[in-house]
Enzyme design. Structure first.
Site: not given
Ligand code: ARG
Length: 461
Positions: A109, A154-155, A276, A282, A289, A324
């Protein structure tokens, strides 16, 4: 066998592994994970929590793993869930029992909280330097177009004359704030969480400050529950990136408009346009975009994280593993978009004659015409009414203000004299706005100088 299998007698279902494992996306944290573990092992050795020789064996083992990962000779396993357990397992396979001591006084953790902070700190620096390069291009563009008169809107209605240089510096100011937002974000993220353990710290006599120093953090997190619980630094980064993408998206939208036949203010280089498959004439601004559209992905990541976090009790919850993919995607997207945008803008040609022609139509000089009467002594509100009447007359007769005869002008106000024609020429309207922040050449040069100074200081940091 799983590192945590001690308490279990049955195997996990393969579907559990599929949902639970994060190695497919957190493998990219390998470098931070290893550097963090090296600093942790070194500290354990220095504090006498493990033998110095064991710490050295761990460090050597980790360095070997790092080299092998970079050489591409290692494949990670889903069985080992995430990058943290994959590396720890590899280490123990390689160096034996000493490897099993690495996780003393640590939890995944606080480990993941550390890795992600380290990773994002370095990504912020990359994004920041991409932004600085874009600011440079904006200064170059502005320098070259100080006298390119164009309408300001503006607008989306023609409002007052400005210059392309002034326009470029408007975006430069927005993007400069994006740099400072990233700096703020980096500053708050710069706290070292290791030592928070699973949630309430550890009973070992660790030296958290030593680890922080070794890993380049300016301070340590002050509360262990907080250290493993929050992802506000991810959310803050995503919100800064969202604002940055919002700026790029608006700019891209303008480029799309400017490339249309309706505007024709800009010609993109062939390198940043597409054709295109059916319409031979084109030349499409697909890149602008796409940059506009990529903004949606980054907003999506922000909303994902805000939603993931909103109901979580302290401390760590597995939900947080979902941070992540969202933040990696946002960072990748921004790092792709910024250099593309920079090159697209650098190679684009502003079409000054078309801008000038547009500035001549649409009564952009009506405010200046009223200001002229004010200078001759009329209260502004009366001047405004007189010019409003002239504009109505012009609309009916298909003329512009500067095409009106002296008699026509005098019918609206006897204060009009021959010098009015000079006073309402687009160039004069622009040059008359010489106050700080305005579009006159000297005002824009001051704005360019300010941004250049900012780039210089920011590059030196
Ligand atoms: N892979 C986990 C994460 O990205 C970290 C691990 C912590 N997981 C746990 N069961 N204590 O958050």
């Amino acid at each position: 066998m799983k590192l945590w299998s001690g308490r279990f007698s049955g195997d996990t279902d393969s579907l559990t592994d599929a949902l639970n494992a994060s190695i497919s996306f957190d493998a990219r944290l390998y470098k931070e994970d290893i550097h963090g573990s090296v600093a942790h092992a070194d500290m354990l050795g220095a504090c006498g929590i493990i033998e110095r020789s064991e710490a050295d064996a761990i460090i050597e083992g980790l360095e070997g793993i790092l080299a092998d990962i970079e050489a591409g000779t290692i494949s990670f396993s889903e069985e080992n869930e995430d990058i943290h357990m994959n590396i720890e397992t590899l280490l123990t396979e390689r160096i034996g029992d000493a490897g099993k001591r690495l996780h003393t006084a640590r939890s995944r953790n606080d480990q993941v909280a550390l890795d992600l902070r380290m990773y994002l700190k370095s990504e912020i620096k990359d994004i920041r330097s991409c932004l600085l390069r874009l600011l440079e291009v904006l200064c170059e563009k502005a320098d070259a177009s100080l006298e390119y008169v164009m309408p300001a809107y503006t607008h989306l209605q023609r409002a007052q004359p400005t210059t392309f240089g002034h326009y470029m510096m408007a975006y430069a100011n927005m993007l400069r704030r994006d740099v400072t937002r990233l700096d703020d974000c980096l500053e708050r993220m710069d706290e070292m969480p290791l030592g928070s353990g699973a949630c309430t710290g550890t009973t070992y006599p660790i030296d958290r400050r030593r680890v922080a120093k070794a890993l380049g953090f300016s301070r340590i997190t002050e509360n262990s529950l907080d250290g493993v619980s929050d992802r506000d630094y991810v959310i803050e980064l995503l919100s800064s990136l969202s604002i940055l993408m919002m700026h790029l998206s608006r700019f891209s939208e303008e480029i799309v408009l400017w490339c249309s036949w309706e505007f024709r203010f800009m010609e993109l280089s062939d390198a940043f346009s597409t054709g295109s498959s059916i319409m031979p004439q084109k030349k499409n601004p697909d890149i602008a975009e796409l940059l506009r559209a990529k903004t949606g992905r980054v907003y999506g990541s922000l909303v994902t994280l805000l939603t993931v976090m909103k109901g979580l009790p302290l401390a760590y919850n597995k939900d947080m593993q979902e941070d992540k993919e969202a933040v990696f995607d946002a960072v990748d997207t921004v790092k792709l978009c910024l250099p593309v945008f920079t090159q697209m803008l650098r190679t684009a040609a502003p079409l000054s004659q078309n801008m000038r022609a547009a500035a001549q139509k649409g009564f952009l000089n009506a405010t200046d015409c009223a200001d002229y009467l004010v200078r001759k002594g009329l209260p502004f509100r009366d001047a405004y009414t007189a010019v409003g009447k002239l504009v109505a007359y012009c609309v009916n007769t298909g003329k512009t203000l500067e095409e009106l005869s002296a008699d026509e002008l005098k019918s609206a106000s006897p204060l009009f004299e021959d010098d009015i024609y000079e006073a309402i020429s687009p160039e004069h309207c622009v040059e008359a706005r010489f106050t700080e922040g305005g579009p006159s050449i000297s005002s824009v040069l001051a704005q360019i100088a300010s941004i250049k100074k900012f780039i210089e200081t920011a590059d030196a940091e």
